[in-house]
Design a protein around this motif. Structure first.
Motif, PDB file in Angstrom:
ATOM      1  N   ALA A 140     -53.767 -22.235 -25.536  1.00 23.78           N
ATOM      2  CA  ALA A 140     -53.560 -23.015 -24.313  1.00 23.78           C
ATOM      3  C   ALA A 140     -52.074 -23.277 -24.088  1.00 23.78           C
ATOM      4  O   ALA A 140     -51.579 -23.188 -22.957  1.00 23.78           O
ATOM      5  CB  ALA A 140     -54.337 -24.326 -24.383  1.00 23.78           C
ATOM      6  N   ASP A 141     -51.360 -23.588 -25.164  1.00 28.34           N
ATOM      7  CA  ASP A 141     -49.925 -23.855 -25.076  1.00 28.34           C
ATOM      8  C   ASP A 141     -49.169 -22.611 -24.602  1.00 28.34           C
ATOM      9  O   ASP A 141     -48.310 -22.686 -23.725  1.00 28.34           O
ATOM     10  CB  ASP A 141     -49.417 -24.315 -26.452  1.00 28.34           C
ATOM     11  CG  ASP A 141     -48.011 -24.895 -26.372  1.00 28.34           C
ATOM     12  OD1 ASP A 141     -47.783 -25.770 -25.509  1.00 28.34           O
ATOM     13  OD2 ASP A 141     -47.161 -24.465 -27.175  1.00 28.34           O
ATOM     14  N   ARG A 142     -49.493 -21.440 -25.148  1.00 34.51           N
ATOM     15  CA  ARG A 142     -48.836 -20.191 -24.716  1.00 34.51           C
ATOM     16  C   ARG A 142     -49.132 -19.910 -23.244  1.00 34.51           C
ATOM     17  O   ARG A 142     -48.242 -19.521 -22.488  1.00 34.51           O
ATOM     18  CB  ARG A 142     -49.302 -19.015 -25.594  1.00 34.51           C
ATOM     19  CG  ARG A 142     -48.656 -18.984 -26.972  1.00 34.51           C
ATOM     20  CD  ARG A 142     -48.873 -17.658 -27.684  1.00 34.51           C
ATOM     21  NE  ARG A 142     -50.240 -17.183 -27.650  1.00 34.51           N
ATOM     22  CZ  ARG A 142     -51.151 -17.398 -28.609  1.00 34.51           C
ATOM     23  NH1 ARG A 142     -50.833 -18.099 -29.666  1.00 34.51           N
ATOM     24  NH2 ARG A 142     -52.360 -16.909 -28.495  1.00 34.51           N
ATOM     25  N   ALA A 143     -50.372 -20.127 -22.841  1.00 37.10           N
ATOM     26  CA  ALA A 143     -50.744 -19.892 -21.438  1.00 37.10           C
ATOM     27  C   ALA A 143     -49.986 -20.853 -20.520  1.00 37.10           C
ATOM     28  O   ALA A 143     -49.525 -20.466 -19.439  1.00 37.10           O
ATOM     29  CB  ALA A 143     -52.248 -20.041 -21.255  1.00 37.10           C
ATOM     30  N   LEU A 144     -49.858 -22.109 -20.931  1.00 36.66           N
ATOM     31  CA  LEU A 144     -49.144 -23.095 -20.134  1.00 36.66           C
ATOM     32  C   LEU A 144     -47.691 -22.691 -19.925  1.00 36.66           C
ATOM     33  O   LEU A 144     -47.177 -22.699 -18.798  1.00 36.66           O
ATOM     34  CB  LEU A 144     -49.210 -24.466 -20.811  1.00 36.66           C
ATOM     35  CG  LEU A 144     -48.368 -25.570 -20.168  1.00 36.66           C
ATOM     36  CD1 LEU A 144     -48.914 -25.923 -18.799  1.00 36.66           C
ATOM     37  CD2 LEU A 144     -48.342 -26.790 -21.066  1.00 36.66           C
ATOM     38  N   TYR A 145     -47.006 -22.299 -20.985  1.00 39.19           N
ATOM     39  CA  TYR A 145     -45.596 -21.929 -20.856  1.00 39.19           C
ATOM     40  C   TYR A 145     -45.425 -20.630 -20.077  1.00 39.19           C
ATOM     41  O   TYR A 145     -44.473 -20.486 -19.317  1.00 39.19           O
ATOM     42  CB  TYR A 145     -44.923 -21.863 -22.235  1.00 39.19           C
ATOM     43  CG  TYR A 145     -44.628 -23.249 -22.733  1.00 39.19           C
ATOM     44  CD1 TYR A 145     -43.587 -23.994 -22.173  1.00 39.19           C
ATOM     45  CD2 TYR A 145     -45.411 -23.840 -23.715  1.00 39.19           C
ATOM     46  CE1 TYR A 145     -43.330 -25.286 -22.595  1.00 39.19           C
ATOM     47  CE2 TYR A 145     -45.161 -25.131 -24.145  1.00 39.19           C
ATOM     48  CZ  TYR A 145     -44.122 -25.853 -23.580  1.00 39.19           C
ATOM     49  OH  TYR A 145     -43.869 -27.121 -23.985  1.00 39.19           O
ATOM     50  N   LEU A 146     -46.368 -19.699 -20.223  1.00 40.41           N
ATOM     51  CA  LEU A 146     -46.299 -18.475 -19.424  1.00 40.41           C
ATOM     52  C   LEU A 146     -46.484 -18.801 -17.943  1.00 40.41           C
ATOM     53  O   LEU A 146     -45.772 -18.271 -17.086  1.00 40.41           O
ATOM     54  CB  LEU A 146     -47.342 -17.459 -19.896  1.00 40.41           C
ATOM     55  CG  LEU A 146     -47.333 -16.122 -19.167  1.00 40.41           C
ATOM     56  CD1 LEU A 146     -45.972 -15.431 -19.296  1.00 40.41           C
ATOM     57  CD2 LEU A 146     -48.425 -15.223 -19.702  1.00 40.41           C
ATOM     58  N   ALA A 147     -47.402 -19.704 -17.629  1.00 42.76           N
ATOM     59  CA  ALA A 147     -47.618 -20.116 -16.238  1.00 42.76           C
ATOM     60  C   ALA A 147     -46.364 -20.772 -15.679  1.00 42.76           C
ATOM     61  O   ALA A 147     -45.988 -20.540 -14.526  1.00 42.76           O
ATOM     62  CB  ALA A 147     -48.810 -21.064 -16.138  1.00 42.76           C
ATOM     63  N   LYS A 148     -45.694 -21.584 -16.481  1.00 41.61           N
ATOM     64  CA  LYS A 148     -44.467 -22.226 -16.022  1.00 41.61           C
ATOM     65  C   LYS A 148     -43.386 -21.202 -15.697  1.00 41.61           C
ATOM     66  O   LYS A 148     -42.633 -21.366 -14.739  1.00 41.61           O
ATOM     67  CB  LYS A 148     -43.948 -23.200 -17.082  1.00 41.61           C
ATOM     68  CG  LYS A 148     -44.707 -24.499 -17.141  1.00 41.61           C
ATOM     69  CD  LYS A 148     -44.056 -25.438 -18.154  1.00 41.61           C
ATOM     70  CE  LYS A 148     -44.719 -26.781 -18.151  1.00 41.61           C
ATOM     71  NZ  LYS A 148     -44.049 -27.724 -19.047  1.00 41.61           N
ATOM     72  N   THR A 149     -43.308 -20.130 -16.459  1.00 41.49           N
ATOM     73  CA  THR A 149     -42.292 -19.107 -16.186  1.00 41.49           C
ATOM     74  C   THR A 149     -42.616 -18.314 -14.925  1.00 41.49           C
ATOM     75  O   THR A 149     -41.736 -17.724 -14.328  1.00 41.49           O
ATOM     76  CB  THR A 149     -42.130 -18.124 -17.366  1.00 41.49           C
ATOM     77  OG1 THR A 149     -43.338 -17.395 -17.543  1.00 41.49           O
ATOM     78  CG2 THR A 149     -41.742 -18.839 -18.643  1.00 41.49           C
ATOM     79  N   GLN A 150     -43.888 -18.314 -14.517  1.00 38.43           N
ATOM     80  CA  GLN A 150     -44.298 -17.568 -13.322  1.00 38.43           C
ATOM     81  C   GLN A 150     -43.999 -18.327 -12.031  1.00 38.43           C
ATOM     82  O   GLN A 150     -44.084 -17.772 -10.959  1.00 38.43           O
ATOM     83  CB  GLN A 150     -45.813 -17.256 -13.377  1.00 38.43           C
ATOM     84  CG  GLN A 150     -46.222 -16.396 -14.544  1.00 38.43           C
ATOM     85  CD  GLN A 150     -45.655 -14.994 -14.451  1.00 38.43           C
ATOM     86  OE1 GLN A 150     -45.627 -14.406 -13.374  1.00 38.43           O
ATOM     87  NE2 GLN A 150     -45.185 -14.485 -15.569  1.00 38.43           N
ATOM     88  N   GLY A 151     -43.680 -19.593 -12.116  1.00 36.34           N
ATOM     89  CA  GLY A 151     -43.359 -20.370 -10.919  1.00 36.34           C
ATOM     90  C   GLY A 151     -44.429 -21.406 -10.637  1.00 36.34           C
ATOM     91  O   GLY A 151     -45.377 -21.593 -11.400  1.00 36.34           O
ATOM     92  N   ARG A 152     -44.281 -22.059  -9.471  1.00 33.73           N
ATOM     93  CA  ARG A 152     -45.212 -23.125  -9.090  1.00 33.73           C
ATOM     94  C   ARG A 152     -46.585 -22.583  -8.777  1.00 33.73           C
ATOM     95  O   ARG A 152     -46.747 -21.462  -8.335  1.00 33.73           O
ATOM     96  CB  ARG A 152     -44.675 -23.846  -7.859  1.00 33.73           C
ATOM     97  CG  ARG A 152     -43.387 -24.597  -8.108  1.00 33.73           C
ATOM     98  CD  ARG A 152     -42.951 -25.262  -6.853  1.00 33.73           C
ATOM     99  NE  ARG A 152     -43.936 -26.274  -6.510  1.00 33.73           N
ATOM    100  CZ  ARG A 152     -43.657 -27.538  -6.296  1.00 33.73           C
ATOM    101  NH1 ARG A 152     -42.421 -27.947  -6.370  1.00 33.73           N
ATOM    102  NH2 ARG A 152     -44.599 -28.387  -5.993  1.00 33.73           N
ATOM    103  N   ASN A 153     -47.586 -23.441  -8.968  1.00 36.22           N
ATOM    104  CA  ASN A 153     -48.978 -23.155  -8.599  1.00 36.22           C
ATOM    105  C   ASN A 153     -49.513 -21.884  -9.242  1.00 36.22           C
ATOM    106  O   ASN A 153     -50.215 -21.105  -8.598  1.00 36.22           O
ATOM    107  CB  ASN A 153     -49.131 -23.084  -7.077  1.00 36.22           C
ATOM    108  CG  ASN A 153     -48.724 -24.368  -6.404  1.00 36.22           C
ATOM    109  OD1 ASN A 153     -48.986 -25.450  -6.922  1.00 36.22           O
ATOM    110  ND2 ASN A 153     -48.072 -24.267  -5.267  1.00 36.22           N
ATOM    111  N   GLN A 154     -49.183 -21.651 -10.469  1.00 42.63           N
ATOM    112  CA  GLN A 154     -49.675 -20.476 -11.193  1.00 42.63           C
ATOM    113  C   GLN A 154     -50.752 -20.913 -12.180  1.00 42.63           C
ATOM    114  O   GLN A 154     -50.676 -21.994 -12.760  1.00 42.63           O
ATOM    115  CB  GLN A 154     -48.544 -19.779 -11.961  1.00 42.63           C
ATOM    116  CG  GLN A 154     -47.453 -19.251 -11.054  1.00 42.63           C
ATOM    117  CD  GLN A 154     -47.962 -18.188 -10.125  1.00 42.63           C
ATOM    118  OE1 GLN A 154     -48.662 -17.273 -10.535  1.00 42.63           O
ATOM    119  NE2 GLN A 154     -47.631 -18.328  -8.849  1.00 42.63           N
TER     120      GLN A 154
END
Length: 174
Positions: A140-154
Protein backbone atom coordinates in the motif's frame (compact mmCIF):
# COMPACT_ATOMS: atom_id res chain seq x y z
CA UNK A 1 -43.94 32.99 -27.02
CA UNK A 2 -44.35 35.79 -24.54
CA UNK A 3 -47.48 37.89 -24.64
CA UNK A 4 -47.31 41.43 -23.29
CA UNK A 5 -50.89 42.45 -24.15
CA UNK A 6 -53.58 43.17 -21.63
CA UNK A 7 -56.26 40.50 -21.12
CA UNK A 8 -58.93 42.29 -23.15
CA UNK A 9 -56.56 42.88 -26.07
CA UNK A 10 -55.30 39.27 -25.89
CA UNK A 11 -58.89 38.01 -25.97
CA UNK A 12 -59.58 40.02 -29.10
CA UNK A 13 -56.42 38.76 -30.82
CA UNK A 14 -57.23 35.21 -29.79
CA UNK A 15 -60.74 35.50 -31.27
CA UNK A 16 -59.25 36.61 -34.62
CA UNK A 17 -56.53 33.96 -34.44
CA UNK A 18 -59.06 31.17 -33.89
CA UNK A 19 -61.12 32.46 -36.81
CA UNK A 20 -58.04 32.27 -39.08
CA UNK A 21 -57.05 28.86 -37.68
CA UNK A 22 -60.46 27.34 -38.47
CA UNK A 23 -60.25 28.53 -42.08
CA UNK A 24 -57.02 26.60 -42.72
CA UNK A 25 -56.27 22.96 -43.51
CA UNK A 26 -53.90 22.65 -40.54
CA UNK A 27 -55.39 21.17 -37.36
CA UNK A 28 -55.68 23.31 -34.25
CA UNK A 29 -52.57 22.86 -32.09
CA UNK A 30 -50.20 25.08 -30.08
CA UNK A 31 -47.92 25.80 -33.05
CA UNK A 32 -50.92 26.91 -35.11
CA UNK A 33 -52.12 29.09 -32.25
CA UNK A 34 -48.70 30.74 -31.89
CA UNK A 35 -48.42 31.48 -35.61
CA UNK A 36 -51.91 32.93 -35.99
CA UNK A 37 -51.83 34.88 -32.74
CA UNK A 38 -48.57 36.56 -33.73
CA UNK A 39 -49.96 37.21 -37.21
CA UNK A 40 -53.18 38.92 -36.10
CA UNK A 41 -51.45 40.75 -33.22
CA UNK A 42 -48.84 42.17 -35.61
CA UNK A 43 -46.02 40.95 -33.38
CA UNK A 44 -43.79 39.77 -36.21
CA UNK A 45 -43.91 41.69 -39.52
CA UNK A 46 -41.81 39.04 -41.32
CA UNK A 47 -44.27 36.35 -40.29
CA UNK A 48 -47.18 38.50 -41.45
CA UNK A 49 -45.54 39.05 -44.83
CA UNK A 50 -44.93 35.32 -45.38
CA UNK A 51 -48.45 34.38 -44.22
CA UNK A 52 -49.91 36.93 -46.66
CA UNK A 53 -47.75 35.57 -49.47
CA UNK A 54 -48.69 31.95 -48.72
CA UNK A 55 -52.38 32.80 -48.51
CA UNK A 56 -52.25 34.62 -51.86
CA UNK A 57 -50.71 31.53 -53.47
CA UNK A 58 -52.72 28.71 -51.89
CA UNK A 59 -55.64 30.32 -50.03
CA UNK A 60 -55.32 27.78 -47.15
CA UNK A 61 -52.32 26.68 -45.09
CA UNK A 62 -51.71 23.03 -44.30
CA UNK A 63 -49.91 21.55 -41.29
CA UNK A 64 -46.50 21.61 -43.03
CA UNK A 65 -46.92 25.32 -43.81
CA UNK A 66 -47.88 26.12 -40.22
CA UNK A 67 -44.97 24.18 -38.72
CA UNK A 68 -42.53 25.79 -41.16
CA UNK A 69 -43.79 29.23 -40.12
CA UNK A 70 -43.64 28.24 -36.48
CA UNK A 71 -40.04 27.04 -36.78
CA UNK A 72 -38.91 30.15 -38.64
CA UNK A 73 -40.75 32.87 -36.75
CA UNK A 74 -42.23 31.88 -33.39
CA UNK A 75 -40.39 28.94 -31.87
CA UNK A 76 -37.72 29.65 -29.28
CA UNK A 77 -35.67 27.18 -31.30
CA UNK A 78 -36.60 25.03 -34.26
CA UNK A 79 -38.03 21.53 -34.20
CA UNK A 80 -34.80 20.13 -35.64
CA UNK A 81 -32.85 21.76 -32.81
CA UNK A 82 -35.25 20.33 -30.23
CA UNK A 83 -34.83 16.86 -31.74
CA UNK A 84 -31.02 17.20 -31.72
CA UNK A 85 -31.10 18.30 -28.09
CA UNK A 86 -33.33 15.33 -27.24
CA UNK A 87 -30.97 12.92 -29.00
CA UNK A 88 -27.96 14.44 -27.23
CA UNK A 89 -29.63 14.15 -23.85
CA UNK A 90 -30.55 10.52 -24.65
CA UNK A 91 -26.94 9.79 -25.60
CA UNK A 92 -25.66 11.41 -22.40
CA UNK A 93 -28.12 9.38 -20.33
CA UNK A 94 -26.86 6.20 -22.02
CA UNK A 95 -23.29 7.18 -21.14
CA UNK A 96 -24.27 7.90 -17.54
CA UNK A 97 -25.94 4.50 -17.34
CA UNK A 98 -22.88 2.76 -18.77
CA UNK A 99 -20.59 4.66 -16.38
CA UNK A 100 -22.77 3.72 -13.43
CA UNK A 101 -22.68 0.06 -14.46
CA UNK A 102 -18.89 0.21 -14.82
CA UNK A 103 -18.61 1.93 -11.45
CA UNK A 104 -20.73 -0.83 -9.90
CA UNK A 105 -18.35 -3.41 -11.35
CA UNK A 106 -15.31 -1.53 -10.01
CA UNK A 107 -16.89 -1.15 -6.56
CA UNK A 108 -17.62 -4.87 -6.53
CA UNK A 109 -13.99 -5.63 -7.41
CA UNK A 110 -12.83 -3.27 -4.67
CA UNK A 111 -15.14 -4.97 -2.17
CA UNK A 112 -13.72 -8.35 -3.15
CA UNK A 113 -10.20 -7.00 -2.62
CA UNK A 114 -11.10 -5.62 0.80
CA UNK A 115 -12.62 -8.94 1.77
CA UNK A 116 -9.49 -10.82 0.64
CA UNK A 117 -7.26 -8.42 2.55
CA UNK A 118 -9.46 -8.66 5.62
CA UNK A 119 -9.21 -12.44 5.52
CA UNK A 120 -5.43 -12.24 5.09
CA UNK A 121 -4.98 -9.72 7.89
CA UNK A 122 -7.13 -11.68 10.31
CA UNK A 123 -5.06 -14.88 9.94
CA UNK A 124 -3.59 -16.15 13.21
CA UNK A 125 0.03 -15.31 13.97
CA UNK A 126 1.08 -18.91 13.42
CA UNK A 127 -0.11 -18.77 9.79
CA UNK A 128 2.00 -15.70 8.97
CA UNK A 129 -0.60 -13.06 9.83
CA UNK A 130 2.03 -10.59 11.04
CA UNK A 131 4.05 -11.04 7.84
CA UNK A 132 0.88 -10.61 5.76
CA UNK A 133 0.11 -7.36 7.59
CA UNK A 134 3.60 -6.02 6.98
CA UNK A 135 3.44 -7.06 3.31
CA UNK A 136 0.06 -5.34 2.95
CA UNK A 137 1.33 -2.09 4.47
CA UNK A 138 4.48 -2.17 2.31
CA UNK A 139 2.49 -2.73 -0.92
CA UNK A 140 0.00 0.00 0.00
CA UNK A 141 2.85 2.37 0.86
CA UNK A 142 4.59 1.75 -2.51
CA UNK A 143 1.31 2.29 -4.36
CA UNK A 144 0.68 5.53 -2.45
CA UNK A 145 4.08 7.00 -3.30
CA UNK A 146 3.80 5.90 -6.93
CA UNK A 147 0.39 7.61 -7.13
CA UNK A 148 1.90 10.78 -5.68
CA UNK A 149 4.57 10.82 -8.38
CA UNK A 150 1.86 10.51 -11.06
CA UNK A 151 0.21 13.79 -10.02
CA UNK A 152 -3.12 14.80 -8.52
CA UNK A 153 -6.18 12.55 -8.49
CA UNK A 154 -4.28 9.39 -9.34
CA UNK A 155 -5.23 5.93 -8.14
CA UNK A 156 -2.72 3.12 -8.02
CA UNK A 157 -3.74 -0.34 -6.86
CA UNK A 158 -1.16 -2.38 -5.06
CA UNK A 159 -0.91 -5.86 -6.58
CA UNK A 160 -2.61 -8.75 -4.83
CA UNK A 161 -0.33 -10.96 -2.78
CA UNK A 162 1.15 -13.65 -5.01
CA UNK A 163 2.75 -16.94 -4.12
CA UNK A 164 6.45 -16.47 -3.40
CA UNK A 165 7.59 -17.91 -6.78
CA UNK A 166 5.47 -15.51 -8.88
CA UNK A 167 5.42 -12.34 -6.79
CA UNK A 168 4.98 -9.04 -8.70
CA UNK A 169 7.57 -6.37 -8.07
CA UNK A 170 5.52 -3.17 -8.06
CA UNK A 171 2.10 -1.56 -7.96
CA UNK A 172 -0.20 -1.49 -11.00
CA UNK A 173 -1.36 1.74 -12.61
CA UNK A 174 -5.15 2.12 -13.01
Amino acid sequence: MRNHHRTTQSSEYLRFAVKHMTQQQAPLHPASHAVWYQDVAGINPHLQAEVDELLQRSRRLDDADVYALYDRYTAEFGTATALRIGESVGHLMDQVSESAAQMGHEVSRFGDSLEDWSDTLSEPESAGGEAAKADFVNRADRALYLAKTQGRNQVILAPRPQPANSRQTGPQLR
